[in-house]
Motif scaffolding. Structure first.
Motif, PDB file in Angstrom:
ATOM      1  N   UNK A 130      -7.217  -2.274   7.526  1.00  0.00           N
ATOM      2  CA  UNK A 130      -8.017  -3.381   6.990  1.00  0.00           C
ATOM      3  C   UNK A 130      -7.292  -4.090   5.849  1.00  0.00           C
ATOM      4  N   UNK A 131      -6.654  -3.310   5.012  1.00  0.00           N
ATOM      5  CA  UNK A 131      -5.899  -3.923   3.902  1.00  0.00           C
ATOM      6  C   UNK A 131      -4.828  -4.880   4.430  1.00  0.00           C
ATOM      7  N   UNK A 132      -4.171  -4.446   5.517  1.00  0.00           N
ATOM      8  CA  UNK A 132      -3.112  -5.280   6.090  1.00  0.00           C
ATOM      9  C   UNK A 132      -3.714  -6.476   6.827  1.00  0.00           C
ATOM     10  N   UNK A 133      -4.763  -6.187   7.594  1.00  0.00           N
ATOM     11  CA  UNK A 133      -5.373  -7.250   8.400  1.00  0.00           C
ATOM     12  C   UNK A 133      -5.934  -8.379   7.527  1.00  0.00           C
ATOM     13  N   UNK A 134      -6.538  -7.994   6.402  1.00  0.00           N
ATOM     14  CA  UNK A 134      -7.145  -8.997   5.521  1.00  0.00           C
ATOM     15  C   UNK A 134      -6.131  -9.555   4.513  1.00  0.00           C
ATOM     16  N   UNK A 135      -4.925  -9.088   4.617  1.00  0.00           N
ATOM     17  CA  UNK A 135      -3.838  -9.494   3.700  1.00  0.00           C
ATOM     18  C   UNK A 135      -4.143  -9.154   2.242  1.00  0.00           C
TER      19      UNK A 135
ATOM     20  N   UNK B 250       0.154   4.380  16.367  1.00  0.00           N
ATOM     21  CA  UNK B 250      -1.183   4.922  16.669  1.00  0.00           C
ATOM     22  C   UNK B 250      -2.280   4.195  15.904  1.00  0.00           C
ATOM     23  N   UNK B 251      -1.952   3.638  14.740  1.00  0.00           N
ATOM     24  CA  UNK B 251      -2.972   2.917  13.961  1.00  0.00           C
ATOM     25  C   UNK B 251      -2.842   1.390  14.098  1.00  0.00           C
ATOM     26  N   UNK B 252      -1.956   0.979  15.019  1.00  0.00           N
ATOM     27  CA  UNK B 252      -1.797  -0.457  15.316  1.00  0.00           C
ATOM     28  C   UNK B 252      -1.373  -1.306  14.111  1.00  0.00           C
ATOM     29  N   UNK B 253      -0.656  -0.711  13.179  1.00  0.00           N
ATOM     30  CA  UNK B 253      -0.198  -1.489  12.023  1.00  0.00           C
ATOM     31  C   UNK B 253       0.745  -2.618  12.470  1.00  0.00           C
TER      32      UNK B 253
ATOM     33  N   UNK C 131      -3.706   3.684  -2.016  1.00  0.00           N
ATOM     34  CA  UNK C 131      -4.927   3.533  -1.229  1.00  0.00           C
ATOM     35  C   UNK C 131      -4.971   4.589  -0.134  1.00  0.00           C
ATOM     36  N   UNK C 132      -6.186   5.016   0.258  1.00  0.00           N
ATOM     37  CA  UNK C 132      -6.285   6.008   1.329  1.00  0.00           C
ATOM     38  C   UNK C 132      -5.798   5.463   2.674  1.00  0.00           C
ATOM     39  N   UNK C 133      -5.318   6.372   3.498  1.00  0.00           N
ATOM     40  CA  UNK C 133      -4.787   5.996   4.813  1.00  0.00           C
ATOM     41  C   UNK C 133      -5.848   5.284   5.660  1.00  0.00           C
ATOM     42  N   UNK C 134      -7.090   5.716   5.526  1.00  0.00           N
ATOM     43  CA  UNK C 134      -8.164   5.143   6.348  1.00  0.00           C
ATOM     44  C   UNK C 134      -8.366   3.645   6.079  1.00  0.00           C
ATOM     45  N   UNK C 135      -7.869   3.163   4.950  1.00  0.00           N
ATOM     46  CA  UNK C 135      -8.081   1.740   4.610  1.00  0.00           C
ATOM     47  C   UNK C 135      -6.900   0.840   4.958  1.00  0.00           C
ATOM     48  N   UNK C 136      -5.801   1.464   5.418  1.00  0.00           N
ATOM     49  CA  UNK C 136      -4.561   0.682   5.539  1.00  0.00           C
ATOM     50  C   UNK C 136      -4.686  -0.484   6.527  1.00  0.00           C
TER      51      UNK C 136
ATOM     52  N   UNK D 250       0.872  -1.187   0.000  1.00  0.00           N
ATOM     53  CA  UNK D 250       0.000   0.000   0.000  1.00  0.00           C
ATOM     54  C   UNK D 250       0.901   1.227   0.000  1.00  0.00           C
ATOM     55  N   UNK D 251       0.583   2.158  -0.913  1.00  0.00           N
ATOM     56  CA  UNK D 251       1.337   3.421  -0.935  1.00  0.00           C
ATOM     57  C   UNK D 251       0.366   4.598  -0.946  1.00  0.00           C
ATOM     58  N   UNK D 252       0.910   5.780  -0.663  1.00  0.00           N
ATOM     59  CA  UNK D 252       0.144   7.016  -0.797  1.00  0.00           C
ATOM     60  C   UNK D 252       0.021   7.340  -2.292  1.00  0.00           C
TER      61      UNK D 252
END
Ligand code: LMR
Length: 330
Positions: free
Chosen positions: A197-202, A216-219, A190-195, A169-171
């Protein structure tokens, strides 16, 4: 007595009738951003709100909208030009549609450290770059730091070849797309707000972010490996619209500008502290493995990614690249 009472009643009625006319509504400043409140940008926005409301009580009402609550970064600048939001601080990577100059900051391995970034941003060349969006009706009010980016993924990324075939995922930045393409990765804007979920769902394998965004976003909870690569910069430009700024009353504008200046200085202090403390918090969480790379391994990343400079030299400007490099020498 009766006469006094009716006089009083008349006075109250009169005040009620006249006060809405004499008391102007406060000027509203909506400040929209995409990160959490407990980040350099989040804290800067809150400090700005506090300073302005202390100094201009009843005259200016600042409302901060964190976490993409009002607009995501890809929409906020359009909304600003329409007058729907007055302040934002998108990352420098997100101004591509408005100016090519700020793309400079996306070049991988350009700045040696944050001291060099600060020197460059405060230089004449760096300050002039704030003006590069003026033709589009925007005004750059200053830079605010977040910090150097780290690579994260589901598998360890020690060498550039480890990134081959992986989705990142990039800006919304062509330079960042080219950077990942250089190592055989598949970049997805992809937008930051989706990161998360994108990572969690692989849906993607990895991404890049500075420590305060990761924490702060628990990545780090959904990325088992983080390579401490410090390969690029994620900083911001605080921006408003020319129309809004010029439309502020003459006694209000300098107070708003000064408050912003102080809030930015505070945000930069927070950035320096959080880079250390959030990095440590990520390590202490035990949820991810932080990978250090040797000088030789780092040299391989530099070799693989640096051709991007040549690729974008025409757009960004050779002189700007040289000026940024000069800021490393001190
Ligand atoms: C990103 O989209 O990764 C960053 O620009 C978010 C931010 O504002 O730090």
């Amino acid at each position: 007595m009766k006469f006094v009472k009716s006089l009083l009643t008349a006075a109250v009625a009169c005040a009620a009738l006249t006060s809405p006319v004499t008391q102007a509504a406060p000027i509203e400043i909506k400040f929209a951003h995409v990160v959490a409140e407990n980040t350099p940008k989040g804290k800067m926005a809150i400090r700005f709100e506090e300073l302005v409301e202390q100094r201009l009580p009843g005259q200016v009402d600042v409302k901060v909208y964190p976490n993409s609550q009002l607009f995501g970064d890809n929409k906020v600048l359009e909304a600003m030009l329409l007058g729907d939001v007055q302040l934002a601080a998108p990352s420098l990577s997100k101004f591509q549609k408005y100016t090519k100059q700020l793309q400079l900051f996306d070049l991988p391995f350009l700045f040696e450290d944050m001291a060099a970034v600060e020197r460059f941003q405060q230089s004449e060349v760096g300050q002039n770059m704030l003006k590069s969006v003026e033709k589009k009706g925007l005004v750059g009010m200053g830079y605010i730091h977040n910090g150097m980016k780290q690579l994260s993924a589901y598998e360890p990324l020690k060498l550039p070849s480890d990134a081959k075939g992986k989705k990142f995922r990039i800006q919304t930045s062509d330079i960042l797309a080219a950077q990942f393409a250089q190592v055989g990765g598949i970049p997805l804007k992809k937008p930051f707000s989706e990161v998360f979920t994108l990572l969690q769902t692989k849906a993607v394998d990895g991404t890049e972010n500075p420590w305060s965004n990761i924490y702060s976003k628990k990545f780090h909870e959904v990325q088992p490996f983080i390579t401490e690569s410090n390969h690029g910069l994620l900083d911001y430009m605080v921006v408003t619209s020319k129309e809004f700024l010029m439309g502020l009353p003459a006694d209000i504008r300098p107070v708003v500008e000064q408050s912003l200046k102080e809030a930015i200085a505070y945000g930069n202090k927070v950035a320096a502290e959080k880079t250390l403390s959030d990095r440590q918090a990520v390590i202490d969480s035990g949820r991810t493995q932080v990978i250090a790379i040797s000088a030789e391994e780092r040299a391989q990343w530099v070799k693989a990614m640096k051709p991007v400079w040549k690729q974008f030299e025409g757009q960004v400007g050779k002189d700007l690249i040289q000026a940024a490099l000069d800021s490393n020498k001190q």
